[in-house]
Structures are given as C-alpha cells and as structure tokens.
Design an enzyme around this catalytic site. Sequence first.
Site: not given
Length: 302
Positions: A72, A188
């Site tokens: 991320s 993610d």
Amino acid sequence: MKTSYAALQLTAFTMLIFASCTTTQGPIVTEVQKPKIALVLGGGAARGFAHVGVIRVLEQEKVPIDMIVGTSVGSLIGAIYASDPNSFELEWTAFSLEKDNLIDYGVFSAITGMGPVKGEKLEEFVRNNVHVMNIEDLKIPFAAVATDLNRGTRVVIDHGPVAKAVRASSAIPGVFNPVAYQSRLLVDGGVVANIPIAVARERGADIVIAVDISENVTNFNITNAIDVMLQAVTIITSENAKYQKRQADVLISPAVGDVSMLDFTKKKMCMQAGIDAAQMAMPEIKSKIAEWSKKKLSAAVK
C-alpha cells in the site's frame, strides 16, 4: 558513540586478517561479506509519512538498503526512494503530496464500479515522481505486494510498470476500484500481508528491518460508509500483522496509530515519529549487523 555500518565491516576485516596471520597454514584469503538488508514498509495510507522519517535516519546512519518491499503506502514511498535513493528528494516529494493527488472520486465509478475512487490520480502521481517506467529499472530492487481479490492470495509484483504496481498494492477494498493487472483483479496488499516480511525473506534478505504504521483499531468516530470500509480494513490488517511483524529482525513502530488513513494534515508529525522511532531502533540495527558479521567471520576462519 555511534558506529556506522562501514566501521563494523572494517572491524570484521581487521579481525579476519589477525586470525589468518596466527595460523600455521599461511594467510586466509577471503572476502568480508555484507548482509543483504531489506527494508519492509507496511501499509497505513496517510501514516506513511512516517516511512520517510525512518528512511532519513537509515540513510544518515549509512545503513545500506539492498531491497525494499512495500504494501500500500509502503509501496508508494518505497518505489519513490528505490528510483532515487536520496532522502532529501523523498521528503520534498512526500511533502508535496496531498489527498487530492491520490483521491479521484467519480459518481459514475461509485454507482457502476467497485469503489468510489478510481485510482487513476495515484497512478499518475507515481508516473510523475518515479523517473523510470519499470520496476526492473529501479536503483534498489523493489517489490510491491497486492491481494488477488478472486483467489484471496498474496501477489508479489516485482516487474513491469511501477505506477500500475503501486496502484494495485494501494487499492483499498471498497474505496478504490480493484486493478485488473497481470490477468488478476488486485486490491490492497494489506488484506493478506500488511507487513510483508516473508516476501523479503523469500528474496534472500539476511536482515529485515520492518516498519509498522498500523492504526489503533479502536474507533468510535464511524459516521458513513467510507468510515465503515476503512475500519473493516484496519481490523483485517491489524489481525494479519500480529504474526507477520514477529518475523522481523528489527521492528520499527512509529507512534502514528491515532492518525486516520486519510488525514494528510499531520505529515510533519508522522515524519518526526518515524525519525524518533528509527533513532531508538539504531542500536538494535547495529547489533544485528554486528552479530551477522561475527557469525560470518567465525565461519570463515574455521
């Protein structure tokens, strides 16, 4: 007194020469090996400014970074630094970053897509600030971690376009649209590996320095659908990180847990928290490097 990594290696080399001269078989010719040090940067959205502070201290202390693995926002900060290992330039780029550079809400996307945020702005930001196209061309070996939404498995992206890899790694489920990439639908990486230490180990890291910027799970300020999704992601990433972070040789945990994912008003505070935490961890980092060097030295002179 501070001891640089170079000084540790010089000490090891001196000890090796001394040991070789005391044998009856003549000098031992061997190369002083260096540990492969990986920096693993965890996810945490706006709290990622703490990563910048950590990197500044590692650079100042001359701790070499041989690979970077990020999830991320960790992939975003890691990719920028891997393209130009200069903490001053990294800070300049990071402080220019605003929420509007990353968040591109779209009414059509929210109604017909799989998240209100398209993610195109994030990809554009990476293209504008990472001056190579492909991961293979970065100056420091790099990998971004994402999650295969269909299969629920970890995906390590270590080749191909940097911008697309970072976008996929940062696609918070329910907020960002998933990213179709490499014949997969990706979200993610924090869903399965918010602190992807195992990836660094698989790539041959001898010493792993991991940075945990997880959010405090307790949250009584949940007022809309986005808050619900972000809180769900926080809980998921917190749970999977509990085991993962125990695998680090050195774990750096900046005090940023109370900063919300999309709060870009606390950049300076987060960065300072990263600096403080990294400075506190330096004795442990140097100790781990010295231990590794000592073991290699002992093996070499036997």
